[in-house]
Design an enzyme around this catalytic site. Structure first.
Site, mmCIF file in Angstrom:
data_model
loop_
_atom_site.group_PDB
_atom_site.id
_atom_site.type_symbol
_atom_site.label_atom_id
_atom_site.label_comp_id
_atom_site.label_asym_id
_atom_site.label_seq_id
_atom_site.Cartn_x
_atom_site.Cartn_y
_atom_site.Cartn_z
ATOM 1 N N PRO A 11 0.787 -1.224 0.000
ATOM 2 C CA PRO A 11 0.000 0.000 0.000
ATOM 3 C C PRO A 11 0.823 1.280 0.000
ATOM 4 O O PRO A 11 1.825 1.390 0.729
ATOM 5 C CB PRO A 11 -0.810 -0.093 1.299
ATOM 6 C CG PRO A 11 -0.914 -1.547 1.568
ATOM 7 C CD PRO A 11 0.339 -2.164 1.034
ATOM 8 N N ASN A 12 0.355 2.213 -0.808
ATOM 9 C CA ASN A 12 0.873 3.590 -0.896
ATOM 10 C C ASN A 12 2.207 3.717 -1.623
ATOM 11 O O ASN A 12 2.669 4.832 -1.871
ATOM 12 C CB ASN A 12 0.976 4.236 0.502
ATOM 13 C CG ASN A 12 -0.373 4.281 1.198
ATOM 14 O OD1 ASN A 12 -1.326 4.815 0.642
ATOM 15 N ND2 ASN A 12 -0.488 3.679 2.370
ATOM 16 N N ARG A 19 4.616 11.211 -2.230
ATOM 17 C CA ARG A 19 4.190 11.377 -0.833
ATOM 18 C C ARG A 19 5.411 11.542 0.076
ATOM 19 O O ARG A 19 6.421 10.865 -0.097
ATOM 20 C CB ARG A 19 3.341 10.184 -0.375
ATOM 21 C CG ARG A 19 4.119 8.929 -0.110
ATOM 22 C CD ARG A 19 3.416 7.969 0.851
ATOM 23 N NE ARG A 19 4.084 6.686 0.792
ATOM 24 C CZ ARG A 19 4.010 5.778 1.746
ATOM 25 N NH1 ARG A 19 3.278 5.976 2.802
ATOM 26 N NH2 ARG A 19 4.653 4.636 1.621
ATOM 27 N N TYR A 24 10.588 9.639 1.996
ATOM 28 C CA TYR A 24 10.726 8.592 0.972
ATOM 29 C C TYR A 24 11.490 9.036 -0.276
ATOM 30 O O TYR A 24 11.729 8.216 -1.168
ATOM 31 C CB TYR A 24 9.333 8.082 0.576
ATOM 32 C CG TYR A 24 8.590 7.448 1.739
ATOM 33 C CD1 TYR A 24 9.045 6.264 2.312
ATOM 34 C CD2 TYR A 24 7.448 8.032 2.274
ATOM 35 C CE1 TYR A 24 8.387 5.677 3.384
ATOM 36 C CE2 TYR A 24 6.769 7.456 3.344
ATOM 37 C CZ TYR A 24 7.250 6.283 3.888
ATOM 38 O OH TYR A 24 6.598 5.708 4.956
ATOM 39 N N ASN A 75 8.586 -4.981 -0.397
ATOM 40 C CA ASN A 75 8.365 -3.850 0.497
ATOM 41 C C ASN A 75 6.862 -3.856 0.771
ATOM 42 O O ASN A 75 6.084 -3.368 -0.045
ATOM 43 C CB ASN A 75 8.795 -2.526 -0.143
ATOM 44 C CG ASN A 75 8.591 -1.362 0.823
ATOM 45 O OD1 ASN A 75 7.928 -1.505 1.858
ATOM 46 N ND2 ASN A 75 9.138 -0.212 0.477
ATOM 47 N N ALA A 78 2.811 -0.593 4.896
ATOM 48 C CA ALA A 78 2.245 -0.727 6.242
ATOM 49 C C ALA A 78 1.867 -2.172 6.583
ATOM 50 O O ALA A 78 1.765 -2.527 7.767
ATOM 51 C CB ALA A 78 1.036 0.189 6.385
ATOM 52 N N ASP A 88 2.146 -15.498 6.304
ATOM 53 C CA ASP A 88 1.764 -16.891 6.012
ATOM 54 C C ASP A 88 2.007 -17.224 4.539
ATOM 55 O O ASP A 88 2.485 -18.316 4.211
ATOM 56 C CB ASP A 88 0.289 -17.125 6.354
ATOM 57 C CG ASP A 88 0.042 -17.263 7.852
ATOM 58 O OD1 ASP A 88 1.025 -17.355 8.624
ATOM 59 O OD2 ASP A 88 -1.134 -17.280 8.253
ATOM 60 N N GLU A 99 13.448 -8.330 2.440
ATOM 61 C CA GLU A 99 12.525 -7.255 2.820
ATOM 62 C C GLU A 99 13.217 -5.911 2.644
ATOM 63 O O GLU A 99 14.365 -5.752 3.081
ATOM 64 C CB GLU A 99 12.142 -7.479 4.289
ATOM 65 C CG GLU A 99 11.224 -6.442 4.884
ATOM 66 C CD GLU A 99 10.932 -6.746 6.372
ATOM 67 O OE1 GLU A 99 11.293 -7.848 6.874
ATOM 68 O OE2 GLU A 99 10.358 -5.863 7.025
ATOM 69 N N HIS A 101 12.782 -1.602 2.987
ATOM 70 C CA HIS A 101 12.067 -0.382 3.363
ATOM 71 C C HIS A 101 12.880 0.805 2.904
ATOM 72 O O HIS A 101 14.096 0.861 3.157
ATOM 73 C CB HIS A 101 11.844 -0.312 4.874
ATOM 74 C CG HIS A 101 11.028 -1.460 5.366
ATOM 75 N ND1 HIS A 101 9.678 -1.540 5.140
ATOM 76 C CD2 HIS A 101 11.384 -2.597 5.999
ATOM 77 C CE1 HIS A 101 9.231 -2.684 5.636
ATOM 78 N NE2 HIS A 101 10.246 -3.357 6.153
ATOM 79 N N ARG A 108 11.744 5.594 13.347
ATOM 80 C CA ARG A 108 10.423 6.213 13.238
ATOM 81 C C ARG A 108 9.519 5.770 14.393
ATOM 82 O O ARG A 108 10.012 5.363 15.440
ATOM 83 C CB ARG A 108 9.844 5.882 11.856
ATOM 84 C CG ARG A 108 10.741 6.397 10.713
ATOM 85 C CD ARG A 108 10.161 6.117 9.352
ATOM 86 N NE ARG A 108 8.898 6.813 9.155
ATOM 87 C CZ ARG A 108 8.055 6.562 8.145
ATOM 88 N NH1 ARG A 108 8.355 5.627 7.250
ATOM 89 N NH2 ARG A 108 6.935 7.231 8.031
#
Ligand code: DQA
Length: 146
Positions: A11-12, A19, A24, A75, A78, A88, A99, A101, A108
């Protein structure tokens, strides 16, 4: 046969570059795709980058990766901090998982400091901006033997 790495974004992340650029940065997901495609070409890999704002879509793409991908770079946005379903699904994937970010989640809010996905990931890159994706691609190439 050429191995494919799937780069999944939650998301996002479609708003990357628009944003909160102070967190970011100004680069977009299209820039991420270009950078990762360059690493993939160098290492003889194929790459497929996907983004969705929907948790179920991310789960479905992880399922599809079981047949299609040698490794997953994710990534989860949220969903990192909330989604047992994504964890899962990743646990049902047999290849390596990395992973990423863009921001340093550890600097944060405290709720960003727990990741369900980290329970599965072979490695985590956080706070390297969008460069983190290309770094993850290099590591993934090593992990899949490319
Ligand atoms: C993020 C960090 C998450 O906490 C946040 O919800 C995001 C982006 C990152 O790339 O820094 O959407 O995954």
């Amino acid at each position: 046969m050429t191995k494919t790495v799937h780069i999944l974004n939650g998301p996002n992340l479609n708003l990357l570059g628009q944003r909160q650029p102070e967190i970011y940065g100004h680069e977009t997901l299209a820039d991420v795709e270009t950078a990762c495609a360059a690493v993939a070409a160098e290492r003889g890999l194929a790459v497929k980058l996907l983004q969705s704002n929907w948790e179920g879509q991310i789960v479905d793409w992880i399922h599809a990766a079981r047949q299609e991908a040698a490794g997953i770079i994710i990534n989860p946005g949220a969903l990192t901090h909330t989604s047992v379903a994504v964890l899962d699904a990743l646990n049902a994937f047999e290849g390596p998982v990395l992973e990423v970010h863009v921001s340093n989640v550890h600097r944060r809010e405290s709720f960003r400091q727990h990741s369900y996905v980290s329970l599965r990931a072979e490695g985590v890159i956080a706070g390297f901006g969008v460069e983190g994706y290309a770094l993850a691609m290099r590591r993934m190439a090593t992990l899949v033997g490319a």
